[in-house]
Scaffold this motif. Sequence first.
Motif, short mmCIF file in Angstrom:
data_model
loop_
_atom_site.label_atom_id
_atom_site.label_comp_id
_atom_site.label_asym_id
_atom_site.label_seq_id
_atom_site.Cartn_x
_atom_site.Cartn_y
_atom_site.Cartn_z
N VAL A 73 -18.51 2.50 74.67
CA VAL A 73 -18.33 2.84 76.08
C VAL A 73 -16.87 2.57 76.45
N THR A 74 -16.20 3.53 77.08
CA THR A 74 -14.77 3.42 77.37
C THR A 74 -14.52 2.85 78.75
N GLU A 75 -13.25 2.47 78.97
CA GLU A 75 -12.84 1.96 80.28
C GLU A 75 -13.04 3.02 81.36
N ASP A 76 -12.73 4.28 81.03
CA ASP A 76 -12.90 5.36 82.00
C ASP A 76 -14.38 5.51 82.38
N GLU A 77 -15.25 5.38 81.40
CA GLU A 77 -16.69 5.49 81.70
C GLU A 77 -17.16 4.34 82.58
N VAL A 78 -16.62 3.15 82.35
CA VAL A 78 -16.98 2.00 83.19
C VAL A 78 -16.54 2.26 84.64
N THR A 79 -15.31 2.78 84.79
CA THR A 79 -14.80 3.09 86.13
C THR A 79 -15.68 4.13 86.82
N ALA A 80 -16.04 5.17 86.08
CA ALA A 80 -16.89 6.22 86.63
C ALA A 80 -18.28 5.69 86.97
N LEU A 81 -18.78 4.78 86.15
CA LEU A 81 -20.08 4.18 86.40
C LEU A 81 -20.07 3.39 87.71
N ARG A 82 -19.04 2.58 87.87
CA ARG A 82 -18.94 1.79 89.10
C ARG A 82 -18.90 2.71 90.33
N GLU A 83 -18.13 3.80 90.22
CA GLU A 83 -18.02 4.74 91.34
C GLU A 83 -19.37 5.41 91.62
N ALA A 84 -20.09 5.72 90.57
CA ALA A 84 -21.36 6.43 90.72
C ALA A 84 -22.41 5.61 91.46
N VAL A 85 -22.36 4.27 91.31
CA VAL A 85 -23.37 3.43 91.97
C VAL A 85 -22.80 2.66 93.15
N GLY A 86 -21.51 2.88 93.46
CA GLY A 86 -20.90 2.21 94.60
C GLY A 86 -20.62 0.74 94.37
N ALA A 87 -20.27 0.38 93.13
CA ALA A 87 -19.99 -1.01 92.79
C ALA A 87 -18.50 -1.29 92.86
N GLY A 88 -18.13 -2.42 93.49
CA GLY A 88 -16.74 -2.82 93.58
C GLY A 88 -16.38 -3.81 92.50
N PRO A 89 -15.16 -4.36 92.56
CA PRO A 89 -14.68 -5.29 91.53
C PRO A 89 -15.46 -6.60 91.47
N GLU A 90 -16.13 -7.00 92.54
CA GLU A 90 -16.90 -8.24 92.53
C GLU A 90 -18.35 -8.01 92.10
N ASP A 91 -18.66 -6.76 91.79
CA ASP A 91 -20.04 -6.41 91.45
C ASP A 91 -20.19 -6.15 89.95
N ALA A 92 -21.42 -6.17 89.50
CA ALA A 92 -21.75 -5.82 88.12
C ALA A 92 -22.72 -4.64 88.14
N VAL A 93 -22.81 -3.97 87.01
CA VAL A 93 -23.76 -2.87 86.86
C VAL A 93 -24.48 -3.03 85.53
N ALA A 94 -25.79 -2.85 85.54
CA ALA A 94 -26.58 -2.86 84.31
C ALA A 94 -27.11 -1.46 84.06
N ILE A 95 -27.13 -1.04 82.79
CA ILE A 95 -27.61 0.30 82.45
C ILE A 95 -28.60 0.23 81.29
N VAL A 96 -29.47 1.24 81.27
CA VAL A 96 -30.43 1.42 80.18
C VAL A 96 -30.36 2.87 79.73
N ALA A 97 -30.29 3.11 78.43
CA ALA A 97 -30.33 4.46 77.86
C ALA A 97 -31.57 4.57 76.99
N ALA A 98 -32.47 5.48 77.36
CA ALA A 98 -33.73 5.64 76.62
C ALA A 98 -34.42 6.91 77.11
#
Length: 622
Positions: free
Chosen positions: A354-379
């Motif tokens: 997973v790349t830095e760009d994908e992490v940035t896009a992920l945060r934007e997609a769920v509305g997460a800021g720098p103080e937030d975390a995001v968990a994902i599942v692929a299945a």
Amino acid sequence: MTDYDYEALGLVAGLEIHQQLDTATKLFCQCPTALREPEESTRSFTRYLHPTRSELGELDDAAVEESKVEREFEYLAYDTTCLVEEDDEPPHELDEEALETTLEVAQLMDMKPVDQAHVMRKIVVDGSNTTGFQRSSLIATDGEIETSEGTVGIEDMLLEEESAQRVAETDDGVRYSLDRLGIPLVEIGTRPDISSPEQALEAAERIGMLLRSTGKVKRGLGTIRQDVNVSIAEGARVEIKGVQSLDDIDDIVRNEVARQAELVEIRDELADRDASVGDGRDVTEVFEDTDSGVIAGALNTGGSVTAVPLYGFDGIVGREIAPDRRLGTELSDHAKRHGAGGIFHTDELPAYGVTEDEVTALREAVGAGPEDAVAIVAAETDVAEAAIEAAAERAETALEGVPEETRGANDDGTTRYLRPLPGAARMYPETDVPPVEPDPSDVPEPELLTEKVDRYQEEFDLGEGLAEQVAFGEYMPLFEAVVADGIDPTLAATTLESTLTELRRDDVPVEKLTRDHLEDVLRMVEDGDLPNEGVPDLLEALAEDPDRTAAAAADDAGLGGADEAEVREAIVEVVDRNGDQVEEEGMQAFSGLMGECMGALRGKADGDLVSELLREEIQKRT
């Protein structure tokens, strides 16, 4: 590991000890209690299990969560199992031998037997019982044991049927073996009187010693299991299942205290951050061109990527709460319960392709800021949706602190999430088995193992070390039986403890030796049909081919006792062959020639006789 003040933290712990009884037959049928190899099964069948409601119409939370995982259960049957194990025939009456042994254990713990024992059904839908429940009966209550840190009360003791043995994971579910199902099992529960890891270990060791003192419990890996209940003042009661080794109990308690203390700190920090958990959502588009093998693998088979924003959780999901286990591991454990391989979270990304760009896009997609975390599942889509929901629910409980739950013991002393704590709704009466009235009046109180050590020294003249090995060893009941039958105590003790241990170290499969093998070999020595020196060779021969009798194996190996004339003839040949050495050294040649003589006789003669005759032959030539 942090050195915690357990009293200040308010540590409270209790134990549940599960011990298989060494009875001739199972608890509710006449099948033997011997274990079999899976390849020996004669047939198999499959079942699907679902939770049932209690008498009050309630469903147990643990059973409901277990049933959410769709699995097919396959069972291996044998010529030593019957229709009772398959739930195709009603259970028989409670086994009398098992009940008597349970009452013996109750005496050793000063417990009070119940006036009438009723069998209950305990809902279990993980496939470990074909019925979907375990049969259990309360036999005694209100006992105690002593430890160096004070008295530990014994709340209750139940007589239960052992579960089926898990053999393998299959494509559709789990494969179980019916050989273990129904073996009588006692469950001993202490009161929550334990206040340190060291006291937990000492209490478990004391209970284990009392159980073994009966001489009627099974020995070996898997025959005894310890569950530990642990809580701290600001934490919650957590039941840890399946501690296989007594030596792990203190580490399990220490690690659970540390885990709960860390979760309390996380709760407080999340409160300071005004943290919250968002809604799960599909973020597949973010990873359409990903180089992550795990994610791409799920998408290539038509799956999805789901995510949940964890507001205020940045840096906390990756925080260690036990050795090599983090809060993210807890979320992952819950996701795995729904078929996912685990989770990724932003405290550990970018990584795993997973790349830095994908992490940035992920945060934007769920509305997460720098103080937030995001968990994902692929299945697979259904799995991904259920898994991210389960991870989100676990994150919600992190805001509250420590969740009450059942956890499984890992080999490294840590634990993993299994299911919610069971409630009263999992128990209801068994109507197929009549109640019994336990009568302890004719049940003798067993001699403690510590008392046996003293008696073996005084009565049999065994050394303290050997006496302790025998008393605490798995062959103690056999030792007492053969000595009562006239076998020399020293011969029996050294054979069962020293000789078998040495053979095991030499990779001889001594586990294949039966009680009859051992008794017959000892009897041959006692009757003069086998010299002491032939015991190791004969036991090895029997272990390699256990279908033979001891007498037949001795004949095949030429281990029968040689008469004095044969022994002298062999010794004379050795002395003649070493004539020059004998003339030069005289009796000083004895040690070297003794070994050569014993080798020439190959266990056919007793060492004392060989020694006597060799000395005579050397003296003749000097």
